[in-house]
Design a protein around this motif. Structure first.
Motif, mmCIF file in Angstrom:
data_model
loop_
_atom_site.group_PDB
_atom_site.id
_atom_site.type_symbol
_atom_site.label_atom_id
_atom_site.label_comp_id
_atom_site.label_asym_id
_atom_site.label_seq_id
_atom_site.Cartn_x
_atom_site.Cartn_y
_atom_site.Cartn_z
ATOM 1 N N PHE A 34 0.551 -1.223 0.099
ATOM 2 C CA PHE A 34 0.193 -0.370 -0.312
ATOM 3 C C PHE A 34 0.653 1.034 0.049
ATOM 4 O O PHE A 34 1.557 1.024 0.677
ATOM 5 N N GLU A 36 0.217 5.064 0.193
ATOM 6 C CA GLU A 36 -1.095 6.568 -0.029
ATOM 7 C C GLU A 36 -0.020 8.014 0.414
ATOM 8 O O GLU A 36 0.950 7.225 0.888
ATOM 9 N N GLN A 41 -2.995 7.009 5.591
ATOM 10 C CA GLN A 41 -2.926 5.615 5.443
ATOM 11 C C GLN A 41 -4.232 4.847 5.441
ATOM 12 O O GLN A 41 -4.723 4.165 6.229
ATOM 13 N N THR A 43 -6.726 3.866 3.553
ATOM 14 C CA THR A 43 -7.264 2.436 3.359
ATOM 15 C C THR A 43 -6.079 1.222 3.698
ATOM 16 O O THR A 43 -7.804 -0.094 4.452
ATOM 17 N N VAL A 44 -5.198 1.218 4.012
ATOM 18 C CA VAL A 44 -4.570 0.048 4.427
ATOM 19 C C VAL A 44 -4.726 0.204 6.709
ATOM 20 O O VAL A 44 -5.240 -1.044 7.031
ATOM 21 N N ILE A 57 -0.122 -8.259 3.660
ATOM 22 C CA ILE A 57 0.610 -6.281 3.871
ATOM 23 C C ILE A 57 1.951 -6.294 3.739
ATOM 24 O O ILE A 57 3.152 -7.047 4.516
ATOM 25 N N THR A 60 3.928 -1.205 3.350
ATOM 26 C CA THR A 60 2.799 -0.142 3.956
ATOM 27 C C THR A 60 3.798 1.501 4.151
ATOM 28 O O THR A 60 4.426 1.673 4.697
ATOM 29 N N TYR A 115 -1.848 -1.402 -3.998
ATOM 30 C CA TYR A 115 -2.446 -0.002 -4.003
ATOM 31 C C TYR A 115 -1.883 1.480 -3.731
ATOM 32 O O TYR A 115 -1.109 0.736 -3.289
ATOM 33 N N ILE A 136 -5.487 0.287 -8.481
ATOM 34 C CA ILE A 136 -4.901 -0.872 -8.326
ATOM 35 C C ILE A 136 -4.056 -1.814 -9.584
ATOM 36 O O ILE A 136 -4.988 -1.424 -10.227
ATOM 37 N N GLY A 171 -11.509 2.850 -1.240
ATOM 38 C CA GLY A 171 -9.819 1.544 -1.613
ATOM 39 C C GLY A 171 -10.376 0.479 -0.458
ATOM 40 O O GLY A 171 -10.222 -0.374 -1.781
#
Length: 482
Positions: A34, A36, A41, A43-44, A57, A60, A115, A136, A171
């Protein structure tokens, strides 16, 4: 999962955002990163909170600092960060790192994904509500190439924290849909709004690519955005690729032609050519800063009932083949179209239209929903630096030509019409071709569908060949002259 748009009504069997994230986390094969930028952050965060994230994951990150971001993803030519180009660089960089760092031989069943989003939320003055790119890049099969879904959003909420929450939900919906609804892209599109009210965020551009989306025409996906109430206007270029409207319209002079283009006739192209010549002669209008837009309204697509998607695609393919930029809008009234253009530019705007269209513009019935009626609409329409280029009409019985000089509007509208006419807001296209004014799209279409002869000569050079070669408008369903 039910076939609906979330936000209209809540259904008990819509998976919660937590359950969507958890289902992804519990899939032992889905694994990725991820990245972002710009709105936390968010979405994650949903995946961490759902539990079991260690199996999903790989990494991130959020490169908020511009120098760090440039060092990781490279420097954009235009110096901007919230762009489609930036998003694609982020996706490419993160996927490459996964491929380099995770040994495929040890993980033969892993479905890698990256993503990413790059976003600007509302400013402190609350004048600019913000926008962002989200995407994505992912695998459905570990032995196949990557698929990709990218989209652009415009925020409508007035609080940065609320925008962040909405972005996080979107997301999760995107990632979940990418893996579990990829075989039905239209449903995937609608499910992006699960647990999001449509007035919170607008999706105005989306593109699908990759082996699982080979049969997806992104122009048709654009149409779904309008049909589903996700945005009011979408645009696509001659290559059929959906384009961010702001990218095309920002600080540009705009000439728009509204029509059915079913199909494009000699009249349409004559109106385009002659109005374009006149538009370029206006003060401060430079050719390299001017965009011509062929616009089709949703009401036009619905003229004969429900939207016929194949009919829509025929029009789109033909206009794209001729090298034009196409806009599909939900703006029945012209003043709404001008308001939309004014979001992006303060430069000159031109509307090329026929006499019948201008008569409709001066019809009060279209403005009864406005508290200020037609005066409010005209204030919005002609307040800007706008000019109407009027294409004449020929009376089939008398042979008389109707122009701005002898056009008849409702008696109550006469003085209003004169005001705009004599202030130079309405000008005649006077170098038109009088020999083609008896051509009408509906008659051409009827001839094509019934297999009659002679329709080819009613179209611009090369258009009939395109219609035949691509079998547009049911051209080859019946015998036609080759």
């Amino acid at each position: 999962m039910p076939d609906h748009i979330s936000g209209d009504k809540e259904f008990e069997d819509i998976p919660s955002i937590r359950n969507k994230a958890l289902r992804i986390n519990l899939n032992e094969n889905i694994y990725g990163t991820f990245a972002e930028i710009g709105a936390g952050q968010e979405t994650v965060r949903n995946f961490f909170r759902a539990g079991g994230a260690s199996g999903t994951i790989a990494k991130t990150m959020s490169a908020y600092d511009k120098d760090f971001s440039d060092a990781i993803y490279g420097i954009e030519k235009d110096g901007r960060y919230v762009t489609e180009s930036r998003l694609k660089k982020m996706l490419s960089h993160e996927i490459n790192l996964i491929e380099e760092r995770i040994i495929r031989e040890k993980h033969p069943t892993k479905l890698f994904f990256a993503y990413a989003n790059t976003v600007a939320t509302i400013d402190f003055a609350k004048k600019y509500k913000g926008h962002g790119w989200i995407g994505i890049r992912y695998q459905i099969d570990p032995n196949e190439e990557y698929n990709e879904i990218t989209l652009h959003v415009r925020f409508h909420e007035n609080d940065a924290m609320l925008q962040q929450i909405t972005l996080g939900i979107l997301g999760v919906n995107l990632i979940y849909g990418a893996y579990y609804k990829y075989d039905t892209p239209k449903k995937l599109l609608r499910y992006l709004y699960d647990h999001i009210d449509k007035d919170k965020i607008e999706i105005d551009t989306i593109n699908f690519s990759g082996p699982n989306f080979e049969n997806v025409d992104n122009r048709l996906m654009s149409l779904q955005l309008i049909k589903n109430g996700m945005t009011d206007a979408v645009m696509f270029g001659p290559d059929g690729h959906n384009i961010l409207p702001a990218k095309i319209l920002y600080k540009k002079n705009i000439l728009a032609l509204r029509g059915s283009f079913r199909p494009v006739t000699k009249v349409n192209i004559d109106m385009y050519n002659k109005s374009y010549e006149m538009f370029l002669e206006e003060n401060r209008v430079e050719k390299d800063r001017t965009e011509v837009i062929f616009e089709i309204t949703l009401s036009n697509l619905r003229a004969e009932g429900e939207i016929d998607e194949e009919d829509f695609m025929d029009r789109a393919r033909l206009l794209c083949s001729l090298g034009h930029t196409v806009m599909i809008s939900n703006f029945q009234e012209y003043y709404k179209l001008v308001e939309y253009f004014s979001r992006y530019t303060k430069m000159r705007i031109g509307l090329a239209m026929g006499v019948n269209n201008l008569v409709d513009v001066f019809d009060e019935k279209y403005y009864r929903h406005l508290s200020g009626g037609i005066l409010e609409a005209f204030g919005k329409l002609f307040f800007k630096d706008l000019k109407v280029y009027l294409y004449p009409m020929k009376d089939a019985k008398t042979g008389e030509f109707t122009t701005s000089e002898n056009l008849k509007v409702h008696p109550r509208m006469k003085e209003l019409y004169k005001f705009f006419k004599y202030n130079g807001k309405v000008v005649d296209i006077d170098n038109y071709n009088p020999d083609i004014l008896n051509i009408f799209s509906r008659e051409v279409l009827s001839k094509i569908e019934s297999g009659e002869e002679g329709w080819e000569k009613m179209l611009p050079e090369g258009v009939s060949e395109i219609i035949k070669s691509k079998s547009l408008f049911s051209c080859n369903s019946k015998k036609t002259t080759v």
